[in-house]
Motif scaffolding. Structure first.
Motif, PDB file in Angstrom:
ATOM      1  N   ASP A 472     -55.370   8.550 -13.518  1.00 41.03           N
ATOM      2  CA  ASP A 472     -54.458   9.700 -14.069  1.00 41.03           C
ATOM      3  C   ASP A 472     -54.929  10.579 -12.965  1.00 41.03           C
ATOM      4  O   ASP A 472     -53.917  11.153 -12.406  1.00 41.03           O
ATOM      5  CB  ASP A 472     -54.244   9.733 -15.382  1.00 41.03           C
ATOM      6  N   SER A 483     -54.324   8.090 -25.821  1.00 34.71           N
ATOM      7  CA  SER A 483     -53.198   7.137 -25.157  1.00 34.71           C
ATOM      8  C   SER A 483     -53.072   6.911 -23.300  1.00 34.71           C
ATOM      9  O   SER A 483     -53.913   7.207 -22.393  1.00 34.71           O
ATOM     10  CB  SER A 483     -51.961   8.020 -24.988  1.00 34.71           C
ATOM     11  N   SER A 485     -50.547   4.375 -21.428  1.00 34.67           N
ATOM     12  CA  SER A 485     -49.258   4.392 -20.264  1.00 34.67           C
ATOM     13  C   SER A 485     -48.231   2.828 -20.999  1.00 34.67           C
ATOM     14  O   SER A 485     -49.449   2.102 -21.276  1.00 34.67           O
ATOM     15  CB  SER A 485     -48.896   4.708 -19.161  1.00 34.67           C
ATOM     16  N   GLU A 486     -47.487   2.505 -21.270  1.00 36.38           N
ATOM     17  CA  GLU A 486     -46.984   0.799 -21.307  1.00 36.38           C
ATOM     18  C   GLU A 486     -47.295   0.419 -20.402  1.00 36.38           C
ATOM     19  O   GLU A 486     -47.899  -0.918 -20.658  1.00 36.38           O
ATOM     20  CB  GLU A 486     -45.839   1.092 -20.983  1.00 36.38           C
ATOM     21  N   LYS A 487     -47.602   0.655 -18.924  1.00 38.30           N
ATOM     22  CA  LYS A 487     -48.404   0.006 -17.773  1.00 38.30           C
ATOM     23  C   LYS A 487     -49.609  -0.068 -17.333  1.00 38.30           C
ATOM     24  O   LYS A 487     -50.229  -1.217 -17.457  1.00 38.30           O
ATOM     25  CB  LYS A 487     -47.728   0.846 -16.842  1.00 38.30           C
ATOM     26  N   ASP A 488     -50.532   0.949 -18.295  1.00 40.13           N
ATOM     27  CA  ASP A 488     -51.688   0.731 -18.670  1.00 40.13           C
ATOM     28  C   ASP A 488     -52.302  -0.636 -19.693  1.00 40.13           C
ATOM     29  O   ASP A 488     -52.772  -1.733 -19.663  1.00 40.13           O
ATOM     30  CB  ASP A 488     -52.257   1.650 -18.825  1.00 40.13           C
TER      31      ASP A 488
END
Length: 577
Positions: A472, A483, A485-488
């Motif tokens: 990031d 946190s 991400s959804e992609k991660d």
């Protein structure tokens, strides 16, 4: 008249007769000597068969040795006052030798005719003043020395630096600067559970006693004072992350830098994970071909006997990663380095001491649970050793080498000592590396104590989050410690599925097609997640496509466990049936 064609080697005929005092003959420069009645043909050097027909000479009591020399060439019967008459005839390569014929002789005692071949140096006639020597042994020694020097240069270049993290983008360090001595013992400590590698860490950490027979890394093939001879085969076991592969690299580097084991001419590393990629080759390999695949400099070896004439050490790293059947009982016997067969047959015949290159030394590394793959290893293996990892002083030594800021190093060591579980687990070198990486995160030691990792799972989780953070920060300028991400999450679950399904198959190396099956795009993952580039490393291809693996087996195991826990949490059991 008997004839023999000279082959590649020199052929020598010796005739011995018990001397009888018969008459005298005078030879230039000699006094009176007694001579036997003989009929013989002298030395030949690449002469046609027909040339021998007129070479037969009858040597009676009145003949002289000079007459023999005049008609037959350099045949010089050696006669002493008390010993036997002895004549030697030599046929050079391509020549023909004619055995002496004996007739009308009065011989007391026995007649012995000996035929032998040899590769000894051959002298040409003194008339041209040239002395020619085959010098085959000298040439071989020179070739071996040249090969050894080439290999040392290659290994020194390859192993003088160690990459902790990504192969291409990670930070490399001189191995001699970061390497910390490991505690290695002979045999195995009784009472340790070989099937579980974490539950017994406490007992392992505390059980270094005076009863242990400790061995230095470079001395694993050397006998102890109460033993009679050095070892041919050594099996070194140790749990995941304990330092087996790094020990192999250090062993090779010390040899390449001529610090140890200089009695070995060649050291050849054959990692099992690389051998796995060669299983499907239908044509098979000869040992010579297999070695050329791994060591290009060995393509200069023209004579297969070179391997028999030099001291070789084969290193098979990662027996636990092998997908070879290693069928010692059913595999056919192989004894020639030029004979083609399966990779499995080559490996089993190398390990067994009475077959392929029986004088070669073998070093095998393995996790404890995979030892059974070496059939009857207590008989096949001459020495069993175990890497116990870091002692308490060595733990601190490693952190001070790894963390260059001395103040931060002191703080990390102090924190680890406050957590009993962390301190115990740090006898595993790879855990020390992960801990040093996590605790080097700015300000992490200043956070609330309950948020500082204190267990194996929490340390690996924080390590994974750290890779997300680095991605990031590099691509998006974001800073988020907790946190995902959804992609991660999607890419982590894909990697977790890949890790889990291939652990079941004992597959630790992946091709690009393997990744495509799990919808993993190498390029896309490298840019968008950072996990892939940090957790994966590209293997050195052996004239094949690119291959990938997790940077350490424990990372693959962690991601597999993470994937299973998520599926169980979602009550999705379809993957486990």
């Amino acid at each position: 008249m008997s004839k023999r064609k000279g082959g590649d080697d020199n052929c020598q005929f010796s005739v011995q007769l018990q001397k009888r005092r018969n008459s005298t003959a005078r030879q230039e420069g000699d006094g009176e000597r007694e001579h036997d009645d003989i009929s013989c043909v002298g030395e030949t050097d690449d002469m046609e068969d027909s040339a021998f027909d007129n070479k037969l000479l009858m040597a009676d009591s009145k003949s002289s040795e000079s007459a023999i020399m005049a008609q037959t060439g350099p045949l010089q019967p050696t006669i002493t006052e008390t010993g036997p008459l002895q004549s030697t005839i030599t046929a050079h390569t391509g020549g023909v030798a004619v055995l002496p014929q004996l007739h009308s002789c009065h011989i007391e005692g026995s007649v012995n005719i000996n035929v032998s071949t040899c590769s000894a140096p051959v002298l040409k006639s003194e008339s041209n003043g040239v002395q020619e020597s085959s010098a085959s042994s000298t040439t071989t020694n020179t070739d071996i020395k040249t090969l050894s020097e080439k290999q040392k240069l290659k290994l020194k270049k390859k192993f003088q630096r160690i990459v902790e993290g990504v192969t291409k983008k990670g930070t490399s360090t001189l191995l001699n600067d970061i390497y910390t001595k490991l505690y290695i013992i002979q045999g195995e400590r009784e009472g340790i559970n070989q099937e579980h590698e974490v539950l017994d860490l406490d007992s392992v950490s505390k059980s270094q006693t005076s009863e242990d027979i400790s061995i230095k890394l470079n001395d694993i093939f050397k006998c102890l004072p109460d033993e009679n001879e050095d070892f041919r085969v050594v099996l070194t076991k140790g749990i995941a992350g304990i330092g087996k592969t790094v020990s192999v690299h250090k062993f090779l580097l010390d040899w390449a830098e001529e610090k140890a084991n200089q009695d070995v001419d060649l050291m050849i590393v054959l990692p099992f994970r690389d051998l796995n990629t060669m299983i499907e080759d239908d044509e098979g390999y000869s040992l010579q071909e297999l070695l050329e695949e791994f060591c290009s400099e060995l393509k200069d070896v023209k004579d297969p006997k070179t391997y028999e004439n030099c001291s070789i050490l084969f290193i098979f790293d990662g027996l636990d990663e092998s997908r070879l059947p290693l069928d010692f009982h059913k595999n056919k016997r192989v004894s020639k380095v030029t004979k083609k067969c399966s990779v499995d047959e080559l490996i089993t015949n190398l390990i067994q001491s009475d077959r392929l290159l029986p004088s070669a030394r073998i070093w095998i590394t393995s996790r404890p649970a995979a030892i059974h793959k070496v059939s009857n290893w207590t008989q096949t293996t001459h020495r069993l050793t175990e890497i116990q990892g870091f002692s308490n002083p060595q733990k601190e030594e490693y952190f001070r080498k790894k963390i260059t800021d001395p103040i931060l190093a002191d703080r990390v060591i102090s924190h680890i000592k406050t957590s009993r579980s962390l301190y115990i687990m740090c006898h595993i070198p790879v855990f020390c590396w992960i801990s040093a990486t996590v605790f080097s995160i700015p300000n992490i030691l200043d956070t609330a104590r309950e948020k500082i990792p204190t267990s194996l799972t929490s340390m690996y989780t924080r390590f994974l989050l750290h890779q997300m953070q680095k991605k990031d920060e590099k691509y998006y300028g974001k800073h988020n410690m907790v946190s995902l991400s959804e992609k991660d999450m999607k890419i982590i679950l894909k990697l977790g599925k890949l890790a889990f399904e291939n652990l079941e198959k004992q597959n630790l190396v992946f091709s690009e097609s393997d990744l495509s099956k799990h919808d993993i795009d190498v390029t896309d993952a490298s840019i968008q997640s950072g996990v892939f580039t940090e957790i994966f490393k590209e293997e050195d291809p052996i004239i094949r496509d690119k291959w990938y693996s997790f940077i350490h087996l424990t990372i693959q195991e962690y991601l597999a466990a993470f994937y299973v826990s998520i599926r169980l949490h979602l009550k999705d059991f379809s993957h486990f049936q």
